[in-house]
Each structure stands twice: as C-alpha cells, then as structure tokens.
Motif scaffolding. Structure first.
Motif, PDB file in Angstrom:
ATOM      1  N   PHE A  84      -6.951   5.013  -1.457  1.00  0.00           N
ATOM      2  CA  PHE A  84      -7.441   4.018  -0.497  1.00  0.00           C
ATOM      3  C   PHE A  84      -8.743   4.449   0.174  1.00  0.00           C
ATOM      4  N   VAL A  88      -3.544   4.559   5.064  1.00  0.00           N
ATOM      5  CA  VAL A  88      -2.784   4.010   6.180  1.00  0.00           C
ATOM      6  C   VAL A  88      -1.931   5.106   6.838  1.00  0.00           C
ATOM      7  N   GLY A  92       6.491   8.532  11.338  1.00  0.00           N
ATOM      8  CA  GLY A  92       7.932   8.633  11.064  1.00  0.00           C
ATOM      9  C   GLY A  92       8.280   8.862   9.610  1.00  0.00           C
ATOM     10  N   TYR A  97       8.417  13.239   2.014  1.00  0.00           N
ATOM     11  CA  TYR A  97       9.335  12.146   1.688  1.00  0.00           C
ATOM     12  C   TYR A  97       8.645  11.125   0.792  1.00  0.00           C
TER      13      TYR A  97
ATOM     14  N   GLU B 375       1.748  -5.250   7.317  1.00  0.00           N
ATOM     15  CA  GLU B 375       1.511  -5.545   5.899  1.00  0.00           C
ATOM     16  C   GLU B 375       0.804  -4.383   5.204  1.00  0.00           C
ATOM     17  N   LYS B 376      -0.158  -3.783   5.899  1.00  0.00           N
ATOM     18  CA  LYS B 376      -0.935  -2.727   5.241  1.00  0.00           C
ATOM     19  C   LYS B 376      -0.070  -1.501   4.958  1.00  0.00           C
ATOM     20  N   SER B 377       0.921  -1.240   5.852  1.00  0.00           N
ATOM     21  CA  SER B 377       1.822  -0.116   5.604  1.00  0.00           C
ATOM     22  C   SER B 377       2.731  -0.421   4.421  1.00  0.00           C
ATOM     23  N   PHE B 379       2.085  -2.419   1.930  1.00  0.00           N
ATOM     24  CA  PHE B 379       1.306  -2.366   0.696  1.00  0.00           C
ATOM     25  C   PHE B 379       1.027  -0.922   0.284  1.00  0.00           C
ATOM     26  N   TYR B 380       0.785  -0.086   1.267  1.00  0.00           N
ATOM     27  CA  TYR B 380       0.519   1.324   0.961  1.00  0.00           C
ATOM     28  C   TYR B 380       1.717   1.940   0.240  1.00  0.00           C
ATOM     29  N   LEU B 381       2.917   1.683   0.748  1.00  0.00           N
ATOM     30  CA  LEU B 381       4.114   2.232   0.100  1.00  0.00           C
ATOM     31  C   LEU B 381       4.322   1.610  -1.282  1.00  0.00           C
ATOM     32  N   GLU B 388       9.288  -3.501  -2.468  1.00  0.00           N
ATOM     33  CA  GLU B 388       9.032  -4.061  -1.142  1.00  0.00           C
ATOM     34  C   GLU B 388      10.225  -3.900  -0.205  1.00  0.00           C
ATOM     35  N   VAL B 394      12.279   1.720   4.701  1.00  0.00           N
ATOM     36  CA  VAL B 394      11.695   3.010   5.067  1.00  0.00           C
ATOM     37  C   VAL B 394      10.938   2.893   6.395  1.00  0.00           C
ATOM     38  N   LEU B 395      10.142   1.834   6.517  1.00  0.00           N
ATOM     39  CA  LEU B 395       9.333   1.682   7.729  1.00  0.00           C
ATOM     40  C   LEU B 395      10.198   1.393   8.951  1.00  0.00           C
ATOM     41  N   ALA B 398      11.967   4.566   9.903  1.00  0.00           N
ATOM     42  CA  ALA B 398      11.035   5.507  10.540  1.00  0.00           C
ATOM     43  C   ALA B 398      10.786   5.121  11.998  1.00  0.00           C
ATOM     44  N   ILE B 427      17.781   4.079   0.855  1.00  0.00           N
ATOM     45  CA  ILE B 427      16.847   5.142   1.195  1.00  0.00           C
ATOM     46  C   ILE B 427      17.607   6.414   1.530  1.00  0.00           C
TER      47      ILE B 427
END
Lengths: 248, 429
Positions: A84, A88, A92, A97, B375-377, B379-381, B388, B394-395, B398, B427
């Motif tokens: 990227f 981002v 947490g 992980y 959304e950006k987090s 998409f990053y994952l 999805e 996960v988010l 966390a 998870i």
C-alpha cells in the motif's frame, strides 16, 4: 503472468483509466511512472480489487484467469500482493497475527495444512532480519505508531513472508529517506525470482537507481503513452512530465 | 400493572428476612420499602433512567426463593482458577458450593445473614453508608428486599494473596435474587474481587447492591463479569467510598442478560485514585445501561474512565458517565472516554458524558466516539487473503480486546478471552 488489455475504469462518473494496455511476463520488473492524477493509484486499486471503482471496458488476465472477477481476498490467495501507498493502522491486531492468518489463508487456498508454529516463527524471524527490523515489531499492532519508513518496510516484510507471484508496489518509495529506501529496495531485490513479477508504481526516478526495472512505462491521462528501458526514466527526470503530457 | 404485586407480597417475605430482631434494620428496611412504594421502579421520566425501560420488572412478578439448586456446568465454566470461591445461589450464600478452604489470610468472610447475627453493630456502621435509598428506587428496593449477601472485611495492612470470586448463580425461573455485599478494605490493605453473574434459567431478576469502603491508603480492584442468561433482568450497583490516598479500580464486563443496568459510583477523598474500565457487548434485542459517577470531593484526586461498547443487530446501550468535581477538589485530574462500535444500522447507543466542575484549578477531559468498522481496514485485511467476514470479526475482536487486555489476573483474562472469542467464529488468537 499479467495481461491488461484496453482497461477503462472510473470513479463515479469520472473516467480515470482510459484504455490502458500492459503485459508483464514472469520474472519481469515493470515500473510505471507518471504525474499526479495520471491514474497510477487507480491502477493498483483496480488490480487489487478495492471497492469504489467501476471497470467500464477492457480486461485483466492473471495466470490465465479473469482477475477482475475475483474478490480481493481471492486475488491475494492467488498470489497478487499490493504494497500500500498508505498502509493502514490496525489497533489491536498484532503483526504476527496478521502474518500468520494471511499465510494460512494462502496455504488453505492451495490445499496445504496450516503452517507449523515453530516453522512459522523461524520463517518470520528470518524475514525480519532481512528487512533490518526489530523482532519487537512482530508483537506490535499492525502499523500503529509506525513511522513512514517502518510502515513501508512492514509491507515488504509481508510480501517476503507471503511470497506472491505478482507484487504491486504502490509508491513504496514515497516519503522514504535514503537509508529507508536502501533497506526497502534490498528487501525487494532479494524477492526477485524467475517466477515472480513486479509492478512498481512511482513518482520518482530515484527508486529505479535501487531496483533495476526491465521496462519503464509512462502513464499519463489514464493510458500508457511511452514505454522503454531504464533510460526512459532518466530522460523523464531530465525533461519533466510535461514532456510526455505534451505528447498525449 | 404496577409495583403493587411486589408490595403485596412483601409482608410475608419480611418475616423470613434475616435480622428480624434488629430494630435499626427493620427501620432501614421499612424506609426503603416506603421509598419504593412512593416511586415504584424507575421510569423513563426519571432523568437518570430516560433511556432504560424497566416495564418488564412490573410485568412479571419476580419472587425470592430459598431453593439452592446448583448448576455444576456453570460453576465449572465461570470458576476463576487460583481464587477463593464464594457462591450465592438465588441470592443466598451457599457454603457447600463455595471453596473457603484456602481463603487468604487477613480476610473475614461471612454471609450477610451470619454477619447480622454475629456482628450486627458492625454491619450497622456500614449498611447504607456508601449509597442512600434516595439514589434511586432500585437501591431502596434492595434495602427492603435483600435476603442475604456477603460481609467481606480485609484487616489493616493485609495484602490478600489471592482474589475472592463472588459467583452469583440463579437457577430458578422468575426468581428474584436480591443481595447486599459489604466490602471493607481497612487501611493499607489490598484486595481483589471478581464478581460473576450467571444463570441457567430463562427469566429472572438480579438486584445486587455492593457497598465498598476503601480506607486510607488501601487498594481494591474489582472485576465484574455480567454473563446472565439471555432473558434475565439485571441490576447491579457498586458504590465505593474512598478514603484519603486510596485506590479503587473497577473493570466492568457486560456480556449477558436481556436488560442490564449497572451503576458504578465512587466518592474520592484527598489524593485518591479511581479507575473505571468497561466493555459492553450487546446483540439482538439486548439493552445494556452503564451508569458511572465519580465524585471528586477533595483535592488531588485522579480518575480515569474508559468504556467501550460493541452493538449488533437491534441492541441498544446507554452510557452515562458523570464526573463531579467539588469546589474543594482543586488539582483534580480526570479523564473520561467512551467509544462505541455499531455493527448494524438498527443498533443504538445513547451516550452522555457529563462533567460538572465547581473547582477552578483542575484538569478534566472527556471524549466520545461512535463509529463503524472502517472500510480501509477491512480492505487491508482482505488484500492479505482474509475473507470479509473473518476480517470483520478480527477487527471487532481487536476493538473489544483492548479492554480484556487491561485485566491483570491471567485466569480471569483467559475466561474473558474465551467468552469474547465465542462470539467471533473463525478467528484464533
């Protein structure tokens, strides 16, 4: 490996890519340069499957498959990796992980069992050394509180662990000082392999002093307007982007 | 329907309540009864209850029971390792289910009924001293209805070698479990309490009041895990009085029940410290109301408050955090934060931080956020191969885990982590 044909893409009603064609063979390193607003980031986003873009025409074939039909996570599991431009921060969730979850997702996709915990640790620690990072990084939250250089290094660390077939580097050099650029470039160079291709998107010629491309393309107004060898980058540097924009 | 059914049933109940021979206690109970008779359960018209509808308490008549049916599976699941266990079943202390064999040295543990027999004068010194019946009518209700509870006293300078777990278990349908805990941590002593609420029947009503007295330079850490059954009604209030230089730290995990209201209040004397952490997870039609109040009464007090919430489906939560800094409480240092994650467009949070400052040389701040997964987090994952749904889990995990991470007791932390992960399939952490 990757074949982009006459790609048109828009954001909302605004066309950004206007007939982009590009072929990358296995093992090749391609650099795409271009002025701001030319569509560089749009190209990386469309290839990785970010939402918010509409492909209105053209095709992208990756290893014989229609890339645009795949969900972002499937593209990743098939070996497409995007480093990227703005990594981002994910509070947490630790780096280790994420690396493990990502690696296991790839392995599952290939029908392999989950990675052995000890093997994984050895692998990751090796790569951490390669990127000259501190092992403590692994236990910190993904990109949280990282400097710009650390974030970019972390992207390359992920690539090193996941071993993609196609690595898209979206302005990985932007904002790096010369030391960080050197480390990141060494990391990338160590990943070069006969079956691995790179698409480097950059604004600055300086990156190409460290990572030697096979082909340099100039992107302007949503299309590739000029392609050539590494010398093209130098010519661009000298004459400025107005030189190619004048030729559109 | 009204609260008349409760009042009508009271005289018969009163004859069975502990401390019959104590005139002062009879008076205390009568006063609570009258306050409850006058106001009934709080309604939406009461400012501090305007988002929480207690109509269900009047619709079903919850009744006390002396039955002590156990639930071994729940006891096993919620038992925290390396802690002395105190079990209350349907509102009554049950020594047979408790583990008093290795109580740490320096602590006195009695059921409240026992304490009223053996040391009534001492109970009289503390009962109703950390919270008044005028607080609201559920406190008044508890004053009149409490049938048992615990007396816990830590002798001066004693640092307990292990935590005390108070496990409230309800095993009878439509039971009312009204308990009162009096916790005295004498000067320079330190204690850790783990309070757990569970039940294995459909509908019941927990009405629990804890009064804590943290004396000079003493420390009390209190963990609350509210994991009531899915149709339970829960009221749990913990009211602390902190003497000079004392430390009170409360961690509030609200995961269960249909409707829950939690009060955590503390009064701070000179240079005392108070930290309130909370995590509420609500889904479907759950309603969780957290009400906190920190009263800085004297100078140099420090308070830190951090509550997080995750709301899904049609769940609703309320956060009311009030910090009052009295005119005399100069040099107070106070921070309050409340962060909420809404996973559904039908979920609702009513959050209301309130700062009332009457002193002029203080440092106070508060902040509130309400948001969705970014959304950006996501998409990053996804761009790293994670699908999805797993990325959402996960988010969310966390976000919530930040509060579990603050728990220092490793056995409890493992239990909380298990509870948290059970909500997010697929998870592993």
């Amino acid at each position: 490996m990757l074949s982009i044909k006459n790609l048109h893409a828009s954001v909302g009603d605004k066309p950004i890519l206007k007939g982009l064609t590009l072929d990358i063979a296995p093992g090749e390193v391609h650099a795409i340069m271009g002025p701001n607003g030319a569509g560089k980031s749009t190209l990386s986003h469309v290839l990785s499957g970010k939402s918010g873009y509409t492909v209105t025409e053209g095709s992208v074939t990756y290893n014989g498959k229609d890339l645009l039909e795949m969900a972002p996570e499937i593209r990743a599991r098939e070996g497409v990796f995007l480093a990227f431009q703005y990594p981002v921060e994910i509070p947490g969730v630790s780096n280790i992980y994420l690396l493990k979850a990502a690696l296991n997702a790839m392995r599952k996709h290939k029908g392999l069992p989950e990675v052995d915990a000890m093997d994984f640790l050895t692998l990751v620690k090796d790569k951490v050394k390669l990127l000259q990072m501190d092992e403590k990084f692994l236990y910190r939250a993904v990109n949280e509180g990282f400097s710009g250089g650390e974030k970019k290094r972390n992207e390359i660390l992920q690539a090193a662990v996941l071993e993609p077939n196609l690595c898209i580097l979206d302005e990985t050099d932007s904002g790096l000082d010369i030391d960080a650029l050197r480390i990141v470039s060494e990391g990338v160079n160590s990943l070069r392999a006969a079956n691995r291709s790179f698409l480097m998107i950059t604004h600055y010629q300086r990156l190409l002093d460290y990572i030697k491309p096979d082909v340099v393309h100039v992107l302007a107004d949503g299309r590739i307007v000029k392609s050539g060898g590494p010398e093209l980058a130098l010519e661009l540097e000298e004459k400025g982007y107005s030189w190619v924009e004048g030729q559109v | 329907m009204s609260n008349d059914a409760y009042l009508a049933a009271y005289p018969a109940l009163a004859e069975r309540l502990p401390g019959q021979d104590l005139a002062w206690l009879q008076q205390f109970r009568q006063s609570g009864l009258q306050a409850f008779a006058a106001h009934g359960f709080p309604t939406l018209r009461d400012e501090e209850w305007r988002y929480t509808n207690l109509a269900a308490l009047s619709k079903t008549q919850f009744a006390p029971t002396a039955l002590q049916t156990a639930a071994d599976d729940l006891l096993a699941e919620y038992r925290v390792a390396d802690a002395a266990l105190l079990v209350l079943v349907n509102g009554h202390f049950v020594p047979a289910l408790s583990d008093l064999a290795d109580l740490p040295a320096g602590v006195t543990v009695l059921s409240l009924a026992q304490a009223l027999q053996q040391q009534a004068a001492k109970v009289a010194d503390y009962l109703g001293k950390a919270v008044a019946e005028t607080e609201h009518s559920l406190v008044a209700f508890n004053n009149a209805w409490f049938a048992d509870g615990l007396w816990l006293e830590v002798a001066a300078k004693q640092v307990l070698s292990k935590p005390l777990q108070i496990l409230h278990l309800v095993t009878e349908s439509t039971a009312l479990a009204a308990t009162r805990q009096l916790v005295v941590v004498n000067q320079q002593a330190e204690a850790e309490i783990i309070e757990t609420f569970v039940g294995n029947v459909d509908s019941y009503f927990t009405a629990c009041v804890n009064e804590c007295f943290v004396e000079q330079n003493a420390g009390l850490t209190w963990y609350k895990l509210q994991a009531e059954a899915s149709k339970a009604q829960h009221f749990g209030g913990t009211y602390a009085k902190q003497a000079r230089d004392s430390r009170f730290s409360h961690h509030n995990f609200a995961f269960g029940s249909l409707l829950a209201r939690s009060d955590v209040h503390s009064d701070l004397d000179i240079a005392s410290e108070c930290s309130l952490n909370g995590l509420y997870l609500a889904a479907q039609r759950q309603h969780i109301d957290n009400h906190t109040r920190i009263n800085h009464l004297k100078p140099h007090g420090i308070s830190r408050e951090f509550y997080k919430g995750v709301l899904d489906q049609k769940a609703r939560a309320v956060f009311q955090g009030r910090v009052v800094v009295a005119e005399d409480a100069q040099k107070t240092d106070s921070e309050m934060n409340n962060r909420n994650l809404l996973l559904s467009s039908d979920a609702e949070i009513d959050t209301k931080p309130q700062l009332e400052i009457y002193a002029d040389d203080v440092k106070c701040s508060h902040g509130v956020t309400v948001g969705q997964l970014e959304e950006k987090s996501l998409f990053y994952l996804q761009s790293r191969g994670i699908d999805e749904e797993a990325a959402r889990h996960v988010l969310t995990f966390a976000f919530a885990n930040e509060m579990v991470d603050k728990v220092e007791n490793s056995s409890l932390k493992a239990l909380l982590l298990k509870q948290l992960l059970a909500r997010f399939s697929g998870i592993e952490f």
